[in-house]
Enzyme design. Structure first.
Site, short mmCIF file in Angstrom:
data_model
loop_
_atom_site.label_atom_id
_atom_site.label_comp_id
_atom_site.label_asym_id
_atom_site.label_seq_id
_atom_site.Cartn_x
_atom_site.Cartn_y
_atom_site.Cartn_z
N ASN A 120 0.93 -1.15 -0.07
CA ASN A 120 -0.05 0.08 0.02
C ASN A 120 1.09 1.16 0.09
OD1 ASN A 120 0.42 0.90 2.68
ND2 ASN A 120 -0.46 -1.28 3.30
N HIS A 121 0.30 2.48 0.06
CA HIS A 121 0.88 3.53 -0.37
C HIS A 121 1.58 4.32 1.21
CE1 HIS A 121 0.29 4.07 -4.39
NE2 HIS A 121 -1.06 4.05 -4.29
#
Ligand code: CTP
Length: 403
Positions: free
Chosen positions: A213-214
């Site tokens: 994920n970011h």
């Protein structure tokens, strides 16, 4: 990293032979990561030159109320300088200056700055042995300490007069150590151990691909840095990020997957006082991780996922004396979802970020949070830098630990 790193130190130099040692003192402060500005009494310039101290401190040295050199008729602002400082040190502090400080005189720039300062003030006396033990000097020491100033006692040894006894200014290394120890003793998280999870987790699909994920990890790293600077011993367990360890005294454990993070966090949890889960943990991982790179073949591909352990919920179950804090990043029904997590995971409070707030969340440098406490109270905060947000969160933890 020294506790004075990043601090703004105002060094006041008065007219004693030990003034020559302030050149070493300035260097030590700068090496420890502090910013230094120097003020001198006019007579101190006979003992060490302003040029030496301005070169070492990388700041102009001020010794009078007016800017003499450029004849600009401008005043040097003692109030501004006094407010600039995080701490002030008068070293060497002569009997004359100490007496004036005790009585509130302000007939030179150094004394006016001392009177204007709001920060902690240390003074390191330096004088001949008979002056040092004179009742009036002793009385001034008492008066100054009763004002909240801290004395760095002189040591015994050979004095400039040729006599030997008490009155030598403490050595620069000892002055630095004294101040560092004094600050460390008053830090609110001293003797506390803090565990922080940070960053994303990477769940391997094959040797070259992953589910991630970011999350940048920035919030967790800021929390770790802030906790360390408040005196805590910090264990930072981070998933893959590009961030450097902000302080070599932080025990940074780098992990890849949720399972790795779970193992590290549950191992250390029993020995900590505070745990903060800021990691964006993948809820699922591929059931099988291929040992070789998966080749493309069919038009579609199914990836079977299994649930990862909920690290924070496990810590909540194992919780005894610890203060436990979680994060919730929500896009809808924010408060309700966050309150559910607070309860399910047995937390003391949860930090809610709403992705609906601009400037909050994963990638930004800023964050806007709301804290939900287990007793149902809530507290909203303005949009702030992640450094400031880390300070706010730790503040709430300190308040809880003092209850
Ligand atoms: N967390 C964790 N381990 C997980 C999942 C979440 O430790 N496997 C922690 C996060 O670090 C965060 C909190 O739990 O402090 C809430 O994470 P979040 O992803 O918002 O919630 P989930 O429990 O995963 O629920 P959902 O994804 O359904 O919103």
């Amino acid at each position: 990293m020294s506790v004075i790193s990043g601090k703004k130190i105002l060094l006041g130099v008065t007219a004693g032979i030990a003034a020559y040692k302030t050149a070493f003192l300035v260097r030590l402060f700068i090496k420890a990561g502090a910013q230094v500005k120097v003020v001198m009494t006019p007579a101190a310039k006979e003992f060490v030159t302003p040029l030496t101290l301005s070169t070492l401190s990388k700041n102009e040295v001020i010794s009078s109320f007016t800017k003499e050199e450029d004849h600009s008729n401008q005043w040097n602002n003692h109030v501004e300088l006094g407010l600039w400082a995080d701490l002030m040190l008068i070293a060497p502090a002569t009997a004359n200056t100490l007496s004036k400080m005790a009585k509130g005189h302000s007939d030179n720039f150094l004394l006016a700055t001392y009177l204007s300062s709001k920060c902690p003030v240390y003074f390191a006396p330096a004088m001949d042995l008979d002056m040092y033990r004179h009742p009036s000097t002793r009385e001034n020491f008492d008066i100054l300490t009763s004002f909240g100033n801290t004395m760095i006692p002189a040591t015994s040894g050979e004095l400039a007069s040729g006599l030997s006894g008490e009155g030598r200014m403490a050595e620069p290394e000892d002055i630095l150590k004294f101040i560092e120890d004094h600050i460390a003793e008053s830090l609110p998280l001293r003797n506390k151990k803090v565990l922080i999870t940070a960053g994303p987790t990477y769940e391997a699909i094959d040797p070259v691909r992953f589910i991630g994920n970011h999350s940048s990890g920035k919030m967790g790293f800021e929390l770790a840095a802030a906790a360390r600077s408040l005196g805590a011993e910090v264990i930072l367990i981070s998933g893959p990020t590009h961030l450097q360890n902000p302080n070599e005294e932080i025990n940074l454990i780098r992990v890849q997957s949720a399972v790795d993070m779970f193992e590290a966090a549950t191992k250390f949890f029993p020995e900590v006082d505070i745990a903060i889960a800021s990691a964006a943990v993948s809820d699922y991982r591929p059931k099988l991780s291929a040992t070789q790179k998966i080749k493309k073949s069919a038009e579609t591909m199914m990836l079977e996922l299994v649930k990862n352990p909920d690290i924070l919920a496990s810590l909540g179950e194992a919780k005894k004396h610890q203060i436990l804090v979680g994060f919730a990043l929500e896009t809808e029904n924010e408060e309700e979802n966050a309150a559910g997590k607070l309860q399910r995971k047995n937390l003391d409070f949860i930090v809610l970020n709403s992705l609906n707030d601009s400037g909050a969340g994963f990638k930004s440098e800023t964050n806007k949070i709301k804290i939900l406490f287990k007793d149902g109270k809530t507290k909203g905060f303005q949009i702030k830098s992640k450094t400031e947000v880390a300070g706010d969160i730790l503040n709430e933890i300190i308040l809880l630990s003092n209850e």
